[in-house]
Design an enzyme around this catalytic site. Structure first.
Site, PDB file in Angstrom:
ATOM      1  N   ARG A 107      -6.887  29.716  -2.928  1.00 46.37           N
ATOM      2  CA  ARG A 107      -7.789  30.870  -2.962  1.00 46.37           C
ATOM      3  C   ARG A 107      -8.399  30.868  -4.357  1.00 46.37           C
ATOM      4  NH1 ARG A 107      -8.099  36.060  -0.282  1.00 46.37           N
ATOM      5  NH2 ARG A 107      -8.667  37.751  -1.693  1.00 46.37           N
ATOM      6  N   HIS A 134     -14.995  32.617   3.630  1.00 49.42           N
ATOM      7  CA  HIS A 134     -13.624  33.089   3.898  1.00 49.42           C
ATOM      8  C   HIS A 134     -13.283  32.802   5.369  1.00 49.42           C
ATOM      9  CE1 HIS A 134      -9.939  35.074   3.466  1.00 49.42           C
ATOM     10  NE2 HIS A 134     -10.320  36.325   3.266  1.00 49.42           N
ATOM     11  N   GLN A 137     -10.189  34.505   7.452  1.00 50.39           N
ATOM     12  CA  GLN A 137     -10.406  35.890   7.877  1.00 50.39           C
ATOM     13  C   GLN A 137     -11.175  35.952   9.187  1.00 50.39           C
ATOM     14  OE1 GLN A 137      -9.394  38.995   6.490  1.00 50.39           O
ATOM     15  NE2 GLN A 137     -10.097  39.540   8.543  1.00 50.39           N
ATOM     16  N   ASP A 225     -17.479  45.445   4.877  1.00 44.82           N
ATOM     17  CA  ASP A 225     -16.583  44.958   3.824  1.00 44.82           C
ATOM     18  C   ASP A 225     -16.837  45.811   2.593  1.00 44.82           C
ATOM     19  OD1 ASP A 225     -14.731  43.476   2.450  1.00 44.82           O
ATOM     20  OD2 ASP A 225     -15.846  41.605   2.465  1.00 44.82           O
ATOM     21  N   CYS A 266     -12.077  43.643   6.752  1.00 42.96           N
ATOM     22  CA  CYS A 266     -11.024  42.704   6.363  1.00 42.96           C
ATOM     23  C   CYS A 266     -10.006  43.311   5.413  1.00 42.96           C
ATOM     24  CB  CYS A 266     -11.623  41.429   5.786  1.00 42.96           C
ATOM     25  SG  CYS A 266     -12.453  41.637   4.192  1.00 42.96           S
ATOM     26  N   ARG A 294      -4.273  37.807  10.828  1.00 38.24           N
ATOM     27  CA  ARG A 294      -4.349  36.787   9.778  1.00 38.24           C
ATOM     28  C   ARG A 294      -3.113  35.888   9.855  1.00 38.24           C
ATOM     29  NH1 ARG A 294      -7.184  37.566   5.003  1.00 38.24           N
ATOM     30  NH2 ARG A 294      -6.308  35.538   4.444  1.00 38.24           N
TER      31      ARG A 294
END
Length: 308
Positions: A107, A134, A137, A225, A266, A294
């Site tokens: 990450r 991402h 996700q 988001d 998310c 996830r």
């Protein structure tokens, strides 16, 4: 050996296989203690390096738990531990890690770090997030939608707010899973033209609509988001809030979508900013199913990477 770097660079049939496998593994765990190992132990005897240049809650916990449930072990490394690219090169780090571990999840900030790691590593590398995309996700998001409403193919997804890295992966998924996407947000925060082009080339309809209420007409799913990053300055946060206020997902906006439309985020969310608590805690919200998935989606990704 297979890397999982982005949704649009992974074969459609293999993406579908991962979603289906994730559902199977989730069903197999139904009713069991959360800390209990899976009946299958495909990662037994394997070590997975989890590298975090960016801090995380869901990514760290979901990958760590997923590896352990499948019988493996994790080594969690922070940016301070690694000093990636400062002194030892990223490619040299990848080569060294490949001698110690069976898989790497990273990450990071710059997408180039991910790609340099994958090019040099002799073990699979998974994109846990970059500033640009991402994918893990969005695999969880597709899984969550299909749990609640069936196949996502042909559905209308609306992204409200900032055309950020998560939005980019949603555009990749639109092309690969066959749904349409409408972006509604200020022009300064539009998704990258390259990503819109990729989705359209794959056959998806991608629309940019500045009026949020027009955008959500006929929507099957609305996604938001956070408006700000922890790295933004106070003045930057204020400017972004002013730009994005018309795109808050609230009860009025949800009411303009289909009656059975779902809401996703998310997380972490800033309640009463990009979304109201009434929506987050309301009947359309599946945010906590999304967060749980996830774990299951990433377990499927890891097994795919290792051919298990």
């Amino acid at each position: 050996m297979k890397h999982f770097l982005d949704i649009h660079t992974t074969d459609q049939s293999e993406l579908r296989g991962m979603i289906d496998h994730a559902r199977t593994m989730k069903d197999a765990r139904a009713g069991r203690p959360k800390g209990e190992a899976d009946d299958e132990q495909p990662l037994a005897g394997r070590m997975v390096a989890l590298i975090f240049e960016k801090p995380s809650t869901r990514t760290r916990v979901s990958f760590d738990v997923g590896v352990r449930q499948m019988g493996g072990q994790t080594m969690v490394l922070s940016g301070n531990d690694m000093q990636l690219g400062h002194g030892e090169t990223i490619s040299d780090t990848a080569r060294v890690l490949s001698r110690y571990v069976d898989m790497i999840m990273i990450r990071t900030f710059d997408e180039s770090v991910l790609h340099e790691m994958a090019e040099a590593a002799d073990v699979p590398v998974i994109n846990g997030l970059t500033d640009r995309t991402h994918p893990c996700q969005i695999m969880a998001d597709v899984m969550t939608y299909e749990e609640h409403r069936g196949p996502i193919k042909g559905k209308k997804v609306v992204w409200a707010g900032d055309g950020n890295n998560v939005c980019a992966s949603m555009l990749h998924a639109a092309g690969q899973f066959g749904f349409d996407l409408t972006f509604t947000g200020p022009a300064q925060l539009d998704p990258e033209a390259e990503f819109i082009g990729l989705a359209r080339k794959a056959g998806s309809t991608v629309t940019v609509e500045r009026d949020a209420f027009k955008a959500v007409e006929g929507a099957d799913l609305i996604v938001a988001d956070t408006w700000v990053s922890m790295h933004d300055s106070q003045s930057s946060k204020e400017r972004r809030h002013n730009m994005l206020r018309p795109y808050q997902v609230n009860e009025r906006l949800m009411a303009a979508a289909k009656p059975d439309a779902l809401f996703m985020h998310c997380l972490p969310a800033h309640r009463e900013e990009e979304v109201t608590s009434a929506v987050m805690d309301g009947p359309a919200s599946v945010i906590f199913d999304e967060a749980e998935n996830r774990l299951h989606a990433q377990k499927a990704v890891m097994r795919w990477c290792l051919g298990l």
